[in-house]
Write an enzyme that holds these catalytic residues in place. Structure first.
Site, mmCIF file in Angstrom:
data_model
loop_
_atom_site.group_PDB
_atom_site.id
_atom_site.type_symbol
_atom_site.label_atom_id
_atom_site.label_comp_id
_atom_site.label_asym_id
_atom_site.label_seq_id
_atom_site.Cartn_x
_atom_site.Cartn_y
_atom_site.Cartn_z
ATOM 1 N N THR A 135 3.969 2.011 2.712
ATOM 2 C CA THR A 135 5.347 2.182 2.246
ATOM 3 C C THR A 135 6.023 3.350 2.945
ATOM 4 O OG1 THR A 135 4.842 1.208 0.099
ATOM 5 C CG2 THR A 135 6.766 2.666 0.192
ATOM 6 N N SER A 136 5.282 4.456 3.066
ATOM 7 C CA SER A 136 5.863 5.669 3.662
ATOM 8 C C SER A 136 6.039 5.560 5.171
ATOM 9 C CB SER A 136 4.973 6.875 3.336
ATOM 10 O OG SER A 136 3.783 6.839 4.113
ATOM 11 N N GLY A 161 0.833 -1.196 0.000
ATOM 12 C CA GLY A 161 0.000 0.000 0.000
ATOM 13 C C GLY A 161 0.870 1.249 0.000
ATOM 14 N N CYS A 162 0.306 2.336 -0.472
ATOM 15 C CA CYS A 162 1.081 3.569 -0.600
ATOM 16 C C CYS A 162 1.432 4.145 0.770
ATOM 17 C CB CYS A 162 0.314 4.580 -1.442
ATOM 18 S SG CYS A 162 -1.388 4.900 -0.918
ATOM 19 N N TYR A 163 0.426 4.340 1.636
ATOM 20 C CA TYR A 163 0.715 4.868 2.974
ATOM 21 C C TYR A 163 1.652 3.929 3.742
ATOM 22 C CZ TYR A 163 -3.112 8.347 2.606
ATOM 23 O OH TYR A 163 -3.922 9.400 2.243
#
Lengths: 340, 340, 340, 340
Positions: A154-155, A150-152
Site C-alpha cells: 500500500t505504501s 499488503g501493508c508495505y
C-alpha cells in the site's frame, strides 16, 4: 441499512483494529467473531480495550453458520490457511474481505514460488479484486471476494503507480526502503518481537526476499500496464504502528527538481477524488497518519534522483482501515463512512 | 601515565557520553568542563547520572587556562563556533579533538558552500587528521588537532570505503538510507525533538540537503582515491541511540550473490586488525552495538543490487567513543583502552 | 589472579548482562555458558550484541565438569529449577551465585507458601548469604553460595532498612509502589511482553500477591531486627530497564519535613562506605542509573508522610551487577572492580 | 443543528486532540482557532496530522469577534492567562469550556495559595460547573462556563468519590500514586520533555507539591460532602498518552477482600448510567483506553489495604474528550456523540 460483519481470526492486531474502527461505524456491526485457541471466551478478555465496547463470545469457525449470519466476513487468517476458509465462506453465500496474500497476485506460479505452498483455490487467482478502491473501485463494488492489500505494498503502490502510468520514472531502477512498526509482525508469542528485543533498536529483515516485493511489482504492473523492477528492504522500527516508505527513483527526463514538481502535479490530479490520499508539501511522519486511514506522500529531489516519501498506518490504511473502506464500496456507502 | 582531559560544551549528549565513557578509562580523567549557560553549577546538576561519579563545577571557557591544565581537550561545540575555540586552544598549546564539522572536509569551498559560514581558520582545512583510526591512525597519532567524524558518515564510510578501494562497486550509484536515534539531534530545547513529537513516529528530514552527504563523498574519496556520488537520506527514529545505514550499491561485475561474498571477504581482510569493526553474518540491529564503540556490518544481494547494512551507536563510535579511541591513539595507548 | 566464571542459563537478559558487564572486568572471564534449548550454538547467535566480544559455544549443563572448570558459577535459572542445580554445583566443589529466589528467604515455610513448590535443598534455607554487600559483606566473602537479591527488593530494602534500624519510620504502614522496565519479565516468548502489548502502556500486576513482598519484609527484618508489614504493587513500564520505587512511610515522630532531613542524614551515614549507593537531592529517574550498578535515592515530605524514591537498573544492581559485586567480594577484589 | 466551536490556544496537545476528536463529530465543527505565536499560518502547518482534515488559518485572539461566530469556545490556555480570556468571552456572549485550573476549585483562597497568582475573576470561583458529567450533568447543561477537570484529578475522583460517599473507605489515609504520559507536560520547548530525557526513564516529580492534590481533595469533598486528605505523587512515564492511578486506601470495616467486592458493587451501581465508566475485573493498562474517552477501574485487596487502579487517556477523558462530552451535555446531545 445495517451490515452484519463476521470477524475470522479476531485475536490478532488487525482483528482488534477492525473492532476498534467499526465501533464508530454508523451502519456496520460485528455480529460474530471466531478464534481457534480462545473460542468460548469473551473478545474483551483477549483484547481488554474492548471491555464495555464490544460484547461478544469468540466462537469456533463454522463457515456455513457464519455465512448465514453475515453480510460480509473479514478474514484475518495467515496465508495458506486463509484460502480454504475463504473458499468455504464464499461457497456458503457470504462476501469476504481477505486480509491474507492468498488472492492478491496475478498468477498461481508467482504465488506458489514466493509462498512455497500449493494454492487450495487457484481458480480465483488473477480473478479477484485487489482492495485498493483508488484503482479498483468498480471491481470491488461488485466483488464477492476482495483481496485486502499488503501493508508495505500500500505504501509503495500508491506513490509509484501514477508515476509509472504517466511515464515519469525509470521502471527498472526503483528502491523501496520501508520502515514498519512492530504490529506488522503480528500478535503471536515470539522472542523476536518481545519488547526488549525491538525497543530502542532498528533493523532490516528479509532483505532481498520479502514477499511484498512481488506484490508491489505485480500490482504496479496491473495498474500501470508496465513491468517494473523493485528492490525492497523492510525494517522493524520501535513503534506500535506506521509505515514510512522512502522510495528512490530516477526521472525519465529533465532534472530532478522539475521532475519533482511534475510528480506532485501528477499525484494531485490522480488522487483528486480520493478522500484518503493527501499529497503534502512537508515531509510526512508516520505519526501524522497514526490511527487514521489517511496516506500522506511527498517528493524531494536528491542529486539526480527523486525521493518519494509515503506514510501510512499499517493497521489502518495498511490493513483494517482499507478493509472497511472496501466494505463501504461493496455496500454502496460513501467510502469514508466510519473512517473520518 | 595520566591524561588530563578538558571537556568543552559539556551539557550536550556527546559531552555526557564522554564523561560516561571516561568514568571507566584507566588513565584519562576529566579535569575541567565548560558550559556557557550553566557555568558555576555542578556537572551532576545538569546530568544527574553523573551524581557520585564525576564531581566537577562547570566553568566559563578560558582557552589559555584550559590549555595549561589539559593534555587534550574534547571540544563539543557546534560548527562555526567550534573553529575559533579550537584555534585558541591549539595556539595555547594543548591538543584538541573537535566534534564539529569544522575541520573534516578537504576544501574550504566545500565547507563554506554547505555550512554557509566563513571559516575562521581556513589554513587547517584539508590539513587536519580525520579521526577514523581505521584509516588515519598515523596522522592521528601525531596530530595536535583531530576532526572527529560525523555520526552518519561513520556508518557509511566504514562499509563503503574498502569496497570503493577494491573496485567492487559502482561509484556513481550509491544510496545511503540512514536511520538515527533522537540523541543525534542534540540536547537543546526544540519542539521538534520533544518526546511527544518523535515517539511512535519515523520521518525523513533534510532529504537531498544534509551536510553529511558531502562528508561521506569527500572522505571516501580521500581514503579510496576515487570520486563517488552519494544520495543520502537521514531519518529520525524513535530511540535514544543508534544509527542503522542501509546502503544500496551496484556490483561492478558478476552477479550480486557472488559479489556479496567478495564484499564480506574484503571487509574481513581490511578490518582484520581493527578491534571495533565486526563484519557479521546476521542482519545487525542498532541494539547489538548500543552503548559500545563497535560497528557491525553485513551485506545481502537484492535483485541486481547489494544491500550493505551497518549499525553503530551514534553517541559512541559515532561521536564520543570515536573521540576516546582517537585520544588513545594520540597518547600511544591501545586503541581499545577504556572502550571494552 | 584470574577468575573463571561459569554462566548457567545464558540465554536470558540477566545472562546477557553478566556477559556484557564481565567484558570489561579486568580479572574475571566467562569460560563456559550453558543453555538447554540452544546448546551447540554460539552465544553470539543468541545474543548478537556479543559478536566479536565473547566467543563461546553454549553447552548442556553438566554440573561436575562445570564445577571443575569454574571458580564461580552464576546460575540464572528460574526458582525451583535453580535449587537442584545449585546443590549439584556446590557439591561438585565450585562456588555459586544464584539469581533465583530459592535461597533468599529465612524459612522453608515462607518459601514454600509463596512459591508453591517443595524446596529440593531446604537445609540451606536461612543459612545462605543474601547478596547485598552493603549489609552482608562478611557472609558473602566466605560463602560457597550467595543468594542474589530480587530486583524489586533491592530497590526497597536499601532505602528502608536503615530507617527501620534507626526507628525513624512506622514499621506497620509501608507502601512500596514500584515501576519496572520490561526486561524484568524475562526473555521468553509470551504475548504479554510483546512490544505491542507493553509499549505506550503502564499497568499494575500481581497486586497483593507478588513474591517480592515477603522478600522485602523478610530481609528488612533480618537486617533491622524488627518485623515490618509492606503493601507492594509492581507495575510494568514501557522501557527496557530500570526500577523506580516510590515508597510511602510515616515518620515515627516529629513533622514530615524534619523527619525527611533525618532520613537523608541516616542514609548518608549508613552508606558512607558503600560506593554504589548515592543519596541525592534531586528526584532520581531510572535513566540516571541505567546501565550502571548505582542506586540513587531521595526523600520528600508529602502531607504527613515521607515519600522515599529509589532508582536502580533492574538488570545491573537489580541482578547481574549485584552478582558481579558479590563475586568481587567473594574473591577479595575491590567491590567496584569492573563495575565503574 | 450545528455547533460552531472556537478553539483558543490551538497549538498544544489538547488543542490538537480537540481537532482530532471533532473531525468525527456529526454536529460540531471548529470554525475558528487562535494561537498567539503562529497566527497567520494554517493549523495543518503546526499539526501536520490535520493536513487534509481541517483547513483553518490560525488567528490572533479577539474575544468579541470569536464570541460572535461561536456557540462555544474551548479555551486551552494556561492557568492565570485563561481566566481573563474566559471572562471576555463570556461577557461577549458565548459559552466557554475552560481547560485551565482557573475555575475548578471551590474557593479563591485555595486557588491563590496553590497557584500563586491573584485571580482576575474571583466572582466565578466556587460558582462554576466542574466538567465531570458523571456528577455535575445538570450544572453543565445550563452553564455558560464549564471548568474542564484536570487529568490526574479525573483518574482519582472517579474511583474515589463514590467510595467516600458510601463511607467505604477511611477519608484520612488516601495515597494516589499516578503515572502519566509525557503529553501531560504540554507542547512547549523544554529540555525536560525532550525525547532523550524522558524516553527509557520513569521519575516522580512535584512530590508533595502538585496542584492537582487540592483539586482532588476539593472535588471529592464537593461530591461526597466529606473532607478527605490525599497524598499525591505524579510520575512522568515514557509514553505519549495515558494516566494510571494506583490508589491506596483503607476499608472502614471488614476485611479487605470483602470490602473489595463492595467497592466493585458500589462502582457498578453508581456508574450504571455512565457510558464512559467501566469497572473491570482485569487490571487495566493505559493502552486499554488509549485514544478513547473511557475509564477502566478495578480494585484488589493487598494486606489490609485496598488498591484501586484507574486508567484513562490524559488527552481524552483527561482533557479534550471530557470537553466534548461536556459540550454534548451543554447542547442537549447524547453524551457519547462523536466519542465512540
Amino acid at each position: 441499512m445495517s451490515i452484519a460483519v463476521g470477524l475470522v481470526g479476531a485475536t490478532g492486531y488487525t482483528g482488534l483494529e477492525v473492532a476498534r474502527l467499526l465501533a464508530s461505524h454508523p451502519t456496520a456491526k460485528i455480529v460474530a467473531a471466531t478464534a481457534r485457541a480462545d473460542a468460548g471466551t469473551s473478545i474483551a478478555s483477549v483484547h481488554p480495550s474492548l471491555a464495555g465496547v464490544l460484547d461478544l463470545t469468540l466462537q469456533e469457525l463454522d463457515a456455513e453458520s457464519l455465512a448465514k449470519r453475515c453480510d460480509v466476513v473479514m478474514c484475518c487468517l495467515p496465508h495458506g490457511a486463509s484460502a480454504e476458509t475463504v473458499h468455504d465462506l464464499i461457497k456458503a453465500g457470504t462476501r469476504v474481505i481477505d486480509f491474507s496474500a492468498d488472492f492478491r497476485l496475478s498468477s498461481r506460479d508467482l504465488y506458489e514460488s514466493w509462498y512455497k505452498v500449493v494454492h487450495p483455490w487457484p481458480d480465483r487467482i488473477g480473478k479477484t479484486a485487489y482492495g485498493m478502491p483508488e484503482f479498483f473501485a468498480k471491481e470491488i463494488a461488485d466483488a464477492d471476494l476482495v483481496a485486502n492489500p499488503g501493508c508495505y505494498p500500500t505504501s509503495a503502490i500508491l506513490p509509484l503507480a501514477p508515476l509509472v502510468q504517466s511515464g515519469l520514472i525509470d521502471t527498472g531502477d526503483i528502491i523501496v526502503d520501508s520502515k514498519s512498526g512492530v504490529s506488522g509482525a503480528g500478535r503471536s508469542a515470539k522472542i523476536g518481537t518481545l519488547y526488549c528485543e525491538t525497543n530502542e533498536s532498528i533493523s532490516a529483515y528479509s532483505v532481498g526476499s520479502h514477499r511484498h516485493q512481488p506484490e508491489i511489482e505485480d500490482l504496479v504492473h496491473r495498474i500501470a500496464g508496465t513491468s517494473v523492477r523493485v528492490v525492497f528492504t523492510p525494517h522493524l522500527t520501535p513503534m506500535d504502528r506506521g509505515i514510512l516508505s522512502t522510495i528512490y527513483v530516477r526521472p525519465t527526463s529533465g532534472d530532478a527538481k522539475t521532475s519533482a514538481e511534475q510528480v506532485m502535479r501528477t499525484w494531485r490530479e490522480r488522487y483528486a477524488g480520493c478522500p484518503f490520499i493527501t499529497p503534502v508539501d512537508h515531509l510526512p511522519a508516520t505519526k501524522h497518519v497514526a490511527g487514521t486511514n489517511r496516506v500522506q506522500m511527498t517528493v524531494r529531489a536528491s542529486g539526480d534522483r527523486l525521493v518519494l516519501v509515503c506514510a501510512i498506518d499499517n493497521l489502518a490504511k495498511g490493513a483494517s482501515g482499507a478493509a472497511i473502506q472496501n466494505m463501504n464500496v461493496m455496500f454502496s456507502l460513501d467510502e469514508t463512512t466510519g473512517l473520518t
